[in-house]
Structure formats: C-alpha cells, structure tokens
Design a protein around this motif. Sequence first.
Motif, PDB file in Angstrom:
ATOM      1  N   PHE A   7       0.818  -1.205   0.000  1.00 29.68           N
ATOM      2  CA  PHE A   7       0.000   0.000   0.000  1.00 29.68           C
ATOM      3  C   PHE A   7       0.855   1.259   0.000  1.00 29.68           C
ATOM      4  CE2 PHE A   7      -2.770  -3.127   1.978  1.00 29.68           C
ATOM      5  CZ  PHE A   7      -4.014  -2.831   1.457  1.00 29.68           C
ATOM      6  N   ASP A   8       0.450   2.225  -0.780  1.00 30.41           N
ATOM      7  CA  ASP A   8       0.963   3.576  -0.629  1.00 30.41           C
ATOM      8  C   ASP A   8       0.490   4.058   0.738  1.00 30.41           C
ATOM      9  OD1 ASP A   8       1.895   6.251  -1.362  1.00 30.41           O
ATOM     10  OD2 ASP A   8      -0.222   6.732  -1.594  1.00 30.41           O
ATOM     11  N   HIS A   9       1.123   5.058   1.293  1.00 29.85           N
ATOM     12  CA  HIS A   9       0.741   5.548   2.617  1.00 29.85           C
ATOM     13  C   HIS A   9      -0.203   6.737   2.522  1.00 29.85           C
ATOM     14  CE1 HIS A   9       1.373   7.664   6.489  1.00 29.85           C
ATOM     15  NE2 HIS A   9       1.282   6.440   6.949  1.00 29.85           N
ATOM     16  N   ASP A 119       7.329 -12.296  -5.043  1.00 30.93           N
ATOM     17  CA  ASP A 119       7.513 -12.143  -6.492  1.00 30.93           C
ATOM     18  C   ASP A 119       6.564 -11.076  -7.009  1.00 30.93           C
ATOM     19  OD1 ASP A 119       9.386 -14.227  -6.683  1.00 30.93           O
ATOM     20  OD2 ASP A 119       7.800 -15.731  -6.899  1.00 30.93           O
ATOM     21  N   ARG A 120       6.934 -10.439  -8.097  1.00 26.84           N
ATOM     22  CA  ARG A 120       6.085  -9.401  -8.702  1.00 26.84           C
ATOM     23  C   ARG A 120       4.694  -9.932  -9.035  1.00 26.84           C
ATOM     24  NH1 ARG A 120      11.280  -8.386 -10.432  1.00 26.84           N
ATOM     25  NH2 ARG A 120      11.891  -6.190 -10.483  1.00 26.84           N
ATOM     26  N   GLU A 121       4.655 -11.162  -9.580  1.00 27.06           N
ATOM     27  CA  GLU A 121       3.402 -11.730 -10.043  1.00 27.06           C
ATOM     28  C   GLU A 121       2.408 -12.010  -8.916  1.00 27.06           C
ATOM     29  OE1 GLU A 121       6.490 -13.154 -10.743  1.00 27.06           O
ATOM     30  OE2 GLU A 121       6.662 -12.006 -12.607  1.00 27.06           O
ATOM     31  N   GLU A 122       2.904 -12.192  -7.695  1.00 27.86           N
ATOM     32  CA  GLU A 122       2.021 -12.494  -6.570  1.00 27.86           C
ATOM     33  C   GLU A 122       1.754 -11.279  -5.691  1.00 27.86           C
ATOM     34  OE1 GLU A 122       3.950 -15.707  -4.469  1.00 27.86           O
ATOM     35  OE2 GLU A 122       5.609 -14.438  -3.832  1.00 27.86           O
ATOM     36  N   THR A 123       2.049 -10.089  -6.234  1.00 26.76           N
ATOM     37  CA  THR A 123       1.921  -8.854  -5.465  1.00 26.76           C
ATOM     38  C   THR A 123       1.020  -7.865  -6.186  1.00 26.76           C
ATOM     39  OG1 THR A 123       4.146  -9.197  -4.602  1.00 26.76           O
ATOM     40  CG2 THR A 123       3.236  -6.975  -4.395  1.00 26.76           C
ATOM     41  N   LEU A 124       0.278  -7.111  -5.405  1.00 26.61           N
ATOM     42  CA  LEU A 124      -0.558  -6.029  -5.912  1.00 26.61           C
ATOM     43  C   LEU A 124      -0.202  -4.768  -5.137  1.00 26.61           C
ATOM     44  CD1 LEU A 124      -3.042  -5.126  -7.667  1.00 26.61           C
ATOM     45  CD2 LEU A 124      -4.441  -5.608  -5.630  1.00 26.61           C
ATOM     46  N   VAL A 125       0.017  -3.673  -5.862  1.00 17.11           N
ATOM     47  CA  VAL A 125       0.261  -2.371  -5.246  1.00 17.11           C
ATOM     48  C   VAL A 125      -1.054  -1.611  -5.233  1.00 17.11           C
ATOM     49  CG1 VAL A 125       1.348  -0.118  -5.615  1.00 17.11           C
ATOM     50  CG2 VAL A 125       2.697  -2.205  -5.866  1.00 17.11           C
ATOM     51  N   VAL A 126      -1.318  -0.894  -4.147  1.00 21.82           N
ATOM     52  CA  VAL A 126      -2.483  -0.015  -4.058  1.00 21.82           C
ATOM     53  C   VAL A 126      -1.960   1.411  -3.942  1.00 21.82           C
ATOM     54  CG1 VAL A 126      -4.589   0.557  -2.814  1.00 21.82           C
ATOM     55  CG2 VAL A 126      -3.822  -1.821  -2.935  1.00 21.82           C
ATOM     56  N   GLU A 127      -2.334   2.240  -4.889  1.00 22.70           N
ATOM     57  CA  GLU A 127      -1.833   3.609  -4.998  1.00 22.70           C
ATOM     58  C   GLU A 127      -2.967   4.585  -5.202  1.00 22.70           C
ATOM     59  OE1 GLU A 127       0.463   5.749  -4.866  1.00 22.70           O
ATOM     60  OE2 GLU A 127       2.267   4.571  -4.587  1.00 22.70           O
ATOM     61  N   ASP A 128      -2.641   5.869  -5.111  1.00 23.43           N
ATOM     62  CA  ASP A 128      -3.628   6.911  -5.377  1.00 23.43           C
ATOM     63  C   ASP A 128      -3.054   8.052  -6.199  1.00 23.43           C
ATOM     64  OD1 ASP A 128      -1.984   7.967  -3.346  1.00 23.43           O
ATOM     65  OD2 ASP A 128      -3.603   9.291  -2.682  1.00 23.43           O
ATOM     66  N   SER A 129      -1.834   7.897  -6.718  1.00 23.06           N
ATOM     67  CA  SER A 129      -1.215   9.000  -7.461  1.00 23.06           C
ATOM     68  C   SER A 129      -0.521   8.507  -8.716  1.00 23.06           C
ATOM     69  CB  SER A 129      -0.188   9.720  -6.577  1.00 23.06           C
ATOM     70  OG  SER A 129       0.947   8.883  -6.381  1.00 23.06           O
ATOM     71  N   ALA A 130      -0.334   9.436  -9.649  1.00 24.32           N
ATOM     72  CA  ALA A 130       0.384   9.109 -10.882  1.00 24.32           C
ATOM     73  C   ALA A 130       1.835   8.746 -10.568  1.00 24.32           C
ATOM     74  CB  ALA A 130       0.315  10.286 -11.846  1.00 24.32           C
ATOM     75  N   ARG A 131       2.441   9.460  -9.633  1.00 21.27           N
ATOM     76  CA  ARG A 131       3.820   9.184  -9.239  1.00 21.27           C
ATOM     77  C   ARG A 131       3.948   7.766  -8.665  1.00 21.27           C
ATOM     78  NH1 ARG A 131       4.324  13.117  -5.658  1.00 21.27           N
ATOM     79  NH2 ARG A 131       4.206  11.754  -3.880  1.00 21.27           N
ATOM     80  N   GLY A 132       3.002   7.371  -7.831  1.00 20.64           N
ATOM     81  CA  GLY A 132       3.024   6.032  -7.256  1.00 20.64           C
ATOM     82  C   GLY A 132       2.762   4.954  -8.288  1.00 20.64           C
ATOM     83  N   GLY A 140       7.352  -3.357 -12.146  1.00 23.40           N
ATOM     84  CA  GLY A 140       6.750  -4.517 -12.798  1.00 23.40           C
ATOM     85  C   GLY A 140       5.654  -5.180 -11.991  1.00 23.40           C
ATOM     86  N   ILE A 141       4.965  -4.387 -11.151  1.00 22.56           N
ATOM     87  CA  ILE A 141       3.932  -4.929 -10.274  1.00 22.56           C
ATOM     88  C   ILE A 141       2.570  -4.387 -10.675  1.00 22.56           C
ATOM     89  CG2 ILE A 141       3.186  -5.187  -7.869  1.00 22.56           C
ATOM     90  CD1 ILE A 141       6.059  -4.400  -7.038  1.00 22.56           C
ATOM     91  N   ASP A 142       1.541  -5.257 -10.712  1.00 22.49           N
ATOM     92  CA  ASP A 142       0.175  -4.801 -10.969  1.00 22.49           C
ATOM     93  C   ASP A 142      -0.209  -3.753  -9.941  1.00 22.49           C
ATOM     94  OD1 ASP A 142      -0.167  -6.517 -13.104  1.00 22.49           O
ATOM     95  OD2 ASP A 142      -1.264  -8.024 -11.947  1.00 22.49           O
ATOM     96  N   CYS A 143      -0.996  -2.765 -10.377  1.00 21.51           N
ATOM     97  CA  CYS A 143      -1.357  -1.672  -9.478  1.00 21.51           C
ATOM     98  C   CYS A 143      -2.842  -1.361  -9.563  1.00 21.51           C
ATOM     99  CB  CYS A 143      -0.549  -0.422  -9.825  1.00 21.51           C
ATOM    100  SG  CYS A 143      -0.806   0.952  -8.688  1.00 21.51           S
ATOM    101  N   ALA A 144      -3.462  -1.281  -8.406  1.00 18.68           N
ATOM    102  CA  ALA A 144      -4.849  -0.814  -8.289  1.00 18.68           C
ATOM    103  C   ALA A 144      -4.793   0.629  -7.799  1.00 18.68           C
ATOM    104  CB  ALA A 144      -5.625  -1.671  -7.301  1.00 18.68           C
ATOM    105  N   VAL A 145      -5.464   1.511  -8.496  1.00 20.47           N
ATOM    106  CA  VAL A 145      -5.488   2.918  -8.109  1.00 20.47           C
ATOM    107  C   VAL A 145      -6.815   3.224  -7.427  1.00 20.47           C
ATOM    108  CG1 VAL A 145      -5.474   5.294  -8.938  1.00 20.47           C
ATOM    109  CG2 VAL A 145      -3.920   3.627  -9.935  1.00 20.47           C
ATOM    110  N   VAL A 146      -6.724   3.803  -6.224  1.00 19.35           N
ATOM    111  CA  VAL A 146      -7.899   4.232  -5.474  1.00 19.35           C
ATOM    112  C   VAL A 146      -8.140   5.693  -5.820  1.00 19.35           C
ATOM    113  CG1 VAL A 146      -8.936   4.537  -3.200  1.00 19.35           C
ATOM    114  CG2 VAL A 146      -7.294   2.695  -3.578  1.00 19.35           C
TER     115      VAL A 146
END
Length: 177
Positions: A7-9, A119-132, A140-146
Amino acid sequence: MKKYILFDHDGVLVDTEFWYFRSAERALMEAGFTLDKDQYLRDTARGSGSWAQAKTAGMDDRTLSRVREARNGYYQEYLRTEAIEIDGVVDTHLVREDYELAKPHSEPYLAGLKRFGADREETLVVEDSARGLTSAVAAGIDCAVVHSEFTEANDFPQASHRIDSLSGLKDILLEVS
C-alpha cells in the motif's frame, strides 16, 4: 494468485491529501498568493508540487523557501490535530528510510518485494497517485489505483485496476485468484 499487497501511505492508508493541500494553501495565502485548487490538482497529477502556480506567478525562491517552512509546520499541526484515519487500515512497517530513491522510482516497491520475499506476479500495489503508479509499473507490479477527490480527473491508463475505495480490493483479489 496475489499473496501480497503493498500500500501507498499518504492518501491510501491515511487521509492526508486534503491536509497537505490545506497547509500549502494557508502558507501561500499568508504570502499573498491564492492557490487555485483545480490547478493544484492538475499540477500534482503531472508531478508538479504545490509551488508550480506560485512560481509561474513570479514568486521568488527565497519567499518559496519561507512558504515551504510554514507549510511543513501547518501540515505537522494538521496531522496531530485532524482526523486522518481511514477505516480498515492497520499499521504498516516499510518506511521512507528503508530505501534510497523515492517515487516515481521503482525502489520503494522493489524494497517491499524484498522485505516480504515476494515475487512481482504475486503482489498487488495499491496507490492513489500518478507518481506512485509510475513507481509500481517501473517495478513490474500490478497496481490498483484508489480514486479520491485529488485524483478524480486522472484516468491512470497504466493501472491494472481502478477502485473508488479500499473496499473494492475484495473484488480485485477474488478476480485474480
């Protein structure tokens, strides 16, 4: 299958974006400049900071330095006195001092992968910004944007997923497992 979520903070785990804006707005107002919120949102979406409008209007570096100090003080005050909690968030343990290069560089998320042995494939990033998002994509990690009030104008074309709140994570995790 996703086993790890990074998670982004600011803006995702704690509701600080509004107070950061308010701090900059307050400090700039004291220096005689009115920060336009819509332009601020456009500037931050492009990676510019709070000072882009003031610089464009001719505010000198010395004044900006003084304004930045005031903003930092107001921001710390707001963090101590205002409600910034987001429902359902637990404590996190990877902090800025755990990596050298900040977003949009990939290092913050690569450090997260290393910390968890993920591993990258087993990870999801949660972000809220273009920079993140740029940081997650570079790692190389999938990202869900809130989405939030501060990001609603962005379409985030590189995002793997877009959600309106953290509760949308459940559907993503069910979808990718």
